[in-house]
Scaffold this motif. Structure first.
Motif, short mmCIF file in Angstrom:
data_model
loop_
_atom_site.label_atom_id
_atom_site.label_comp_id
_atom_site.label_asym_id
_atom_site.label_seq_id
_atom_site.Cartn_x
_atom_site.Cartn_y
_atom_site.Cartn_z
N ARG A 11 0.83 -1.21 0.00
CA ARG A 11 0.00 0.00 0.00
C ARG A 11 0.87 1.27 0.00
O ARG A 11 0.60 2.22 -0.74
CB ARG A 11 -0.93 0.01 1.21
CG ARG A 11 -1.95 1.15 1.12
CD ARG A 11 -2.65 1.40 2.40
NE ARG A 11 -1.68 2.04 3.28
CZ ARG A 11 -1.93 2.40 4.52
NH1 ARG A 11 -3.10 2.13 5.04
NH2 ARG A 11 -1.03 2.97 5.27
N THR A 12 1.91 1.26 0.79
CA THR A 12 2.81 2.42 0.86
C THR A 12 3.50 2.64 -0.48
O THR A 12 3.62 3.77 -0.95
CB THR A 12 3.85 2.23 1.98
OG1 THR A 12 3.16 2.03 3.21
CG2 THR A 12 4.75 3.44 2.10
N THR A 13 3.92 1.56 -1.11
CA THR A 13 4.58 1.65 -2.41
C THR A 13 3.62 2.20 -3.46
O THR A 13 4.01 3.04 -4.27
CB THR A 13 5.11 0.27 -2.85
OG1 THR A 13 6.00 -0.20 -1.84
CG2 THR A 13 5.85 0.35 -4.16
N ARG A 14 2.37 1.76 -3.43
CA ARG A 14 1.37 2.28 -4.36
C ARG A 14 1.15 3.77 -4.14
O ARG A 14 1.10 4.55 -5.08
CB ARG A 14 0.06 1.53 -4.19
CG ARG A 14 -1.03 2.00 -5.18
CD ARG A 14 -2.42 1.65 -4.74
NE ARG A 14 -2.69 2.30 -3.46
CZ ARG A 14 -3.52 1.83 -2.55
NH1 ARG A 14 -4.17 0.72 -2.75
NH2 ARG A 14 -3.71 2.46 -1.42
N ASP A 15 1.03 4.18 -2.87
CA ASP A 15 0.84 5.60 -2.55
C ASP A 15 2.04 6.44 -2.97
O ASP A 15 1.90 7.62 -3.27
CB ASP A 15 0.59 5.78 -1.05
CG ASP A 15 -0.74 5.20 -0.60
OD1 ASP A 15 -1.58 4.87 -1.47
OD2 ASP A 15 -0.92 5.05 0.62
N TYR A 16 3.21 5.83 -3.01
CA TYR A 16 4.43 6.52 -3.42
C TYR A 16 4.51 6.69 -4.94
O TYR A 16 5.27 7.46 -5.45
CB TYR A 16 5.65 5.75 -2.90
CG TYR A 16 6.96 6.45 -3.07
CD1 TYR A 16 7.26 7.61 -2.36
CD2 TYR A 16 7.93 5.94 -3.93
CE1 TYR A 16 8.47 8.25 -2.51
CE2 TYR A 16 9.15 6.57 -4.08
CZ TYR A 16 9.42 7.72 -3.36
OH TYR A 16 10.63 8.35 -3.51
N GLN A 60 4.61 3.86 -7.14
CA GLN A 60 5.29 2.72 -7.77
C GLN A 60 4.32 1.55 -7.88
O GLN A 60 3.19 1.62 -7.42
CB GLN A 60 6.52 2.32 -6.95
CG GLN A 60 7.58 3.40 -6.85
CD GLN A 60 8.15 3.76 -8.21
OE1 GLN A 60 8.34 2.90 -9.08
NE2 GLN A 60 8.41 5.04 -8.41
N CYS A 61 4.79 0.48 -8.48
CA CYS A 61 3.97 -0.72 -8.68
C CYS A 61 3.53 -1.29 -7.34
O CYS A 61 4.34 -1.46 -6.43
CB CYS A 61 4.77 -1.75 -9.48
SG CYS A 61 3.89 -3.30 -9.71
N LEU A 62 2.26 -1.61 -7.24
CA LEU A 62 1.66 -2.12 -6.01
C LEU A 62 2.38 -3.36 -5.46
O LEU A 62 2.62 -3.47 -4.27
CB LEU A 62 0.19 -2.44 -6.27
CG LEU A 62 -0.57 -3.17 -5.16
CD1 LEU A 62 -0.80 -2.23 -4.00
CD2 LEU A 62 -1.87 -3.71 -5.68
N CYS A 63 2.75 -4.28 -6.32
CA CYS A 63 3.32 -5.56 -5.87
C CYS A 63 4.84 -5.55 -5.76
O CYS A 63 5.44 -6.58 -5.49
CB CYS A 63 2.87 -6.67 -6.82
SG CYS A 63 1.10 -6.91 -6.81
N PRO A 83 16.57 -6.97 2.21
CA PRO A 83 15.37 -6.75 1.39
C PRO A 83 15.61 -5.59 0.41
O PRO A 83 15.55 -4.43 0.78
CB PRO A 83 14.28 -6.44 2.40
CG PRO A 83 14.97 -6.10 3.66
CD PRO A 83 16.35 -6.66 3.60
N SER A 84 15.91 -5.94 -0.81
CA SER A 84 16.35 -4.94 -1.80
C SER A 84 15.30 -3.90 -2.14
O SER A 84 15.62 -2.73 -2.36
CB SER A 84 16.82 -5.65 -3.07
OG SER A 84 15.78 -6.47 -3.57
N ILE A 85 14.03 -4.26 -2.17
CA ILE A 85 12.99 -3.30 -2.52
C ILE A 85 12.80 -2.29 -1.38
O ILE A 85 12.66 -1.09 -1.63
CB ILE A 85 11.66 -4.02 -2.85
CG1 ILE A 85 11.86 -4.99 -4.02
CG2 ILE A 85 10.57 -3.01 -3.15
CD1 ILE A 85 12.42 -4.35 -5.28
N THR A 86 12.83 -2.77 -0.15
CA THR A 86 12.73 -1.85 0.99
C THR A 86 13.90 -0.88 0.97
O THR A 86 13.72 0.33 1.16
CB THR A 86 12.71 -2.64 2.32
OG1 THR A 86 11.63 -3.57 2.30
CG2 THR A 86 12.56 -1.71 3.51
N LEU A 87 15.09 -1.39 0.71
CA LEU A 87 16.27 -0.55 0.62
C LEU A 87 16.14 0.46 -0.52
O LEU A 87 16.40 1.65 -0.34
CB LEU A 87 17.52 -1.41 0.42
CG LEU A 87 18.84 -0.67 0.23
CD1 LEU A 87 19.17 0.15 1.47
CD2 LEU A 87 19.95 -1.67 -0.07
#
Length: 129
Positions: free
Chosen positions: A49-54, A56-59, A71-75
């Motif tokens: 949800r946070t990524t979508r609000d930012y 970027q792609c939801l998944c 965790p590369s995406i979190t980084l």
């Protein structure tokens, strides 16, 4: 007799709360208890949800499940957010927080997005005659 017509477009005025620091610390996630509980109990859903609000792609955060240690995406999201908002920090801290405090890191990023959301207020939108 000539008349001079002057037309001016309204200019957006933005209130800026620019800071080069995070608005919340990594352990301040309990200040927003519903957000903290959501991130703690269902971090993948909260991260999506946070990524979508930012914007970027939801998944995208689901790719962290395939990661080995870091965790590369979190980084990547932390680094992207720091660059977007001009936050001074180090990649080492981003790596540490993404690895050891994943839920807290996502809470910090969500809080930062809320704090940095600055509405644009139009003034003089209707010309006076």
């Amino acid at each position: 007799m000539t008349t001079k017509v002057v037309i001016q477009q309204p200019t957006p005025i933005m209130e800026s709360r620019v800071s080069d620091q995070w608005h919340s610390g990594i352990c301040d996630c309990c200040e927003d208890m519903p957000q903290c509980c959501f991130a703690f109990w269902c971090c993948p859903c909260f991260a999506c949800r946070t990524t979508r609000d930012y914007g970027q792609c939801l998944c995208l955060p689901l790719l962290d499940i395939c990661g080995l240690c870091i965790p590369s995406i979190t980084l990547a999201m932390r680094v992207s957010m720091r660059h977007r908002y001009g936050i001074k920090d180090t990649i080492c801290q981003d790596c540490l927080y993404a690895t050891c405090c994943t839920a807290c890191s996502w809470c910090q990023m969500a809080t930062e997005m809320k704090e940095r959301a600055i509405p644009i207020v139009l003034t003089n939108a209707r010309p006076r005659l």
